[in-house]
Write an enzyme that holds these catalytic residues in place. Structure first.
Site, PDB file in Angstrom:
ATOM      1  N   TYR A  20     -11.362  18.345  -2.360  1.00 35.05           N
ATOM      2  CA  TYR A  20     -12.073  18.606  -1.099  1.00 35.05           C
ATOM      3  C   TYR A  20     -11.513  19.832  -0.381  1.00 35.05           C
ATOM      4  CZ  TYR A  20     -13.384  13.852  -2.145  1.00 35.05           C
ATOM      5  OH  TYR A  20     -13.814  12.739  -2.782  1.00 35.05           O
ATOM      6  N   TYR A 148     -16.300   3.647  -0.066  1.00 37.47           N
ATOM      7  CA  TYR A 148     -16.051   4.807  -0.934  1.00 37.47           C
ATOM      8  C   TYR A 148     -16.005   4.316  -2.377  1.00 37.47           C
ATOM      9  CZ  TYR A 148     -14.068   8.683  -3.414  1.00 37.47           C
ATOM     10  OH  TYR A 148     -13.880   9.679  -4.332  1.00 37.47           O
ATOM     11  N   ASP A 249     -15.599  -3.290  -6.485  1.00 38.04           N
ATOM     12  CA  ASP A 249     -14.877  -2.062  -6.805  1.00 38.04           C
ATOM     13  C   ASP A 249     -13.426  -2.249  -6.370  1.00 38.04           C
ATOM     14  OD1 ASP A 249     -13.705   0.389  -6.977  1.00 38.04           O
ATOM     15  OD2 ASP A 249     -15.316   1.497  -5.963  1.00 38.04           O
ATOM     16  N   LYS A 278      -7.119   3.512 -10.861  1.00 39.75           N
ATOM     17  CA  LYS A 278      -5.937   3.998 -10.127  1.00 39.75           C
ATOM     18  C   LYS A 278      -4.573   3.513 -10.651  1.00 39.75           C
ATOM     19  CE  LYS A 278      -7.821   6.014  -6.062  1.00 39.75           C
ATOM     20  NZ  LYS A 278      -9.183   5.787  -5.593  1.00 39.75           N
TER      21      LYS A 278
END
Ligand SMILES: *Cc1c(COP(=O)(O)O)cnc(C)c1O
Length: 431
Positions: A20, A148, A249, A278
């Protein structure tokens, strides 16, 4: 290489996208040359206590001898081999571990190469499932605001429509349904009105809904919010009542981060599809997995396509799978539950002083996650510089100064990390 030159930093600035980031006048990046345990070593020798576990992933710390040994051994056998028509022990053992670790009904494993891909796979599974059952009209998703789920298009389409990336991509993103975010916090008393928005969307649109996708208990990158387990329970009941699949998720929350092995366990529910990522390799490599039930997997496979439509080049990468196996073994062999309680206690007492600061809206902790929410967005570049000077690595975003340290961080180091944050924040808010 133990130092990074000014020329290299300039080259980075001129040529490399960071997450980003802008290519015009990007914020500074800090050169790290090595890492050990819970410390990052900067070019020049300064050490930083790592408060971020490299975005939830490095749960056992850096340069771990067992993970290193596994990586070396697997490289000497084979780093990679295609997964089409071929199998290997690291993938088989990883599947076995994931099936054993997750709730009983989740027993078919898709090994993906990143979290976003695991989410794409979950969405495709849900849509393909209804398609195979001759209900192709059930192809929309419902989700909750402030979520997210990753940066690829399918994942992006269920990220928060305001702080996500919808505005730019709105014309090309599939349109899904967004329920109000849960407002009742993890420890607060439950009221069923909190789920009224989700309920009414599901009641109205269930004929076209394939699945509800959400981050269980902790909304991560969309705001670091901890919501009530009752919400999750009620969401599961709605999915059952109206024939929707529930996609959990758990890419950020999985593998004990919230104090349970999976955040769904706070509510005692089982999703139909779970996404993991992750922390799965202990932060060594990119790897993720999507698990579903035999019923869903067999329905998909009995459909017109006769197979599940996904297969990345690096699917089931042996090196990543082997490291994941050792990482999961380390976690399993550890006293992770009391350990996460220890970390939660340390984060609570360490971050609590910030609650009294002018400009702080709330301090909240759950398992190995500590969050200080400010009233205004922080000047990231400025506060980051102050954190680095104080010897800690903390990367705030928006109004949030938050940490999720490696699980191996001892109490003394946790105390140095949290007191560093308190001291810096105090000075930052005063000036
Ligand atoms: C990070 C994250 C993803 C995306 O994972 P990547 O590996 O970055 O693609 C998806 N969902 C959640 C909840 C995440 O935290």
């Amino acid at each position: 290489m133990t130092t990074i030159s000014a020329e290299q930093i300039r080259y980075d600035r001129d040529h490399i996208w960071h997450p980003y980031s802008s290519m015009i006048n990007p914020p500074p990046v800090y050169p790290i040359v090595s890492a050990q345990g819970v410390y990052l070593k900067m070019s020049g020798g300064q050490e930083l206590i790592d408060g971020m576990a490299s975005w939830w992933s490095t749960i056992h710390g850096y340069n771990h001898p067992a993970l290193n040994a596994t990586a070396h051994a697997q490289i000497d056998k084979m780093s990679h081999v295609m997964f089409g028509g071929i199998t290997h022990e690291p993938a088989i053992e990883l599947a076995r571990k994931l099936v054993d670790l997750t709730p009983a009904t989740l027993d078919k494993v898709f090994i993906a190469d990143s979290g976003s891909v695991a989410v794409e796979v979950a969405i495709k599974m849900a849509i393909q499932y209804w398609h195979a059952l001759d209900k192709p009209e059930k192809h929309k998703l419902v989700t909750i605001r402030n979520g997210y789920h990753g940066d690829t298009f399918g994942a992006m389409s269920v990220c928060d429509p305001i702080n996500g990336m919808h505005e730019i991509f709105t014309a090309v993103l599939p349109k899904h349904h967004f329920a109000d975010r849960p407002e009742i916090g993890f420890h607060q008393a439950w009221e069923s009105s909190d789920i009224a928005s989700l309920k009414s969307i599901i009641e109205q649109h269930h004929q076209e809904l394939a699945a509800l996708i959400l981050e269980p208990i902790v909304q991560g990158a969309g705001g670091m919010r901890f919501y009530s387990p009752h919400y999750l329970k009620a969401a599961r009941a709605l999915c059952d009542e109206y024939d929707l699949l529930l996609i959990a998720d758990e890419i950020a929350t999985g593998f004990a981060r919230t104090g349970e092995m999976f955040a769904c366990q706070h509510a005692g529910i089982t999703p139909d599809i779970i996404c993991l990522g992750k922390a799965i390799t202990g932060g060594y490599m990119s790897l993720a997995a999507t698990l579903t039930s035999t019923k869903i997997a067999e329905s998909i496979s009995a459909g017109g396509a006769g197979c599940f439509m996904h297969g990345p080049t690096f699917m089931g990468n042996p090196l990543a799978c082997a490291i994941a196996n050792t990482s999961l073994q380390l976690l399993n062999d550890s006293q992770w539950k009391p350990n996460m309680q220890r970390i939660e206690t340390a984060l609570k007492s360490g971050l609590e002083p910030a609650a009294a600061f002018n400009g702080v809206a709330e301090v909240r902790c759950l398992g190995g996650i500590g969050v200080i929410e400010l009233e205004q967005a922080v000047d990231s570049a400025r506060i980051q510089k102050m954190f680095v000077k104080a010897g800690i690595w903390v990367r705030p975003f928006g109004k949030l100064v938050y940490i999720m340290p490696p699980y191996i961080m001892d109490n003394e180091t946790l105390d140095r990390l949290t007191s560093g944050i308190i001291e810096v924040l105090h000075r930052y808010l005063k000036s």
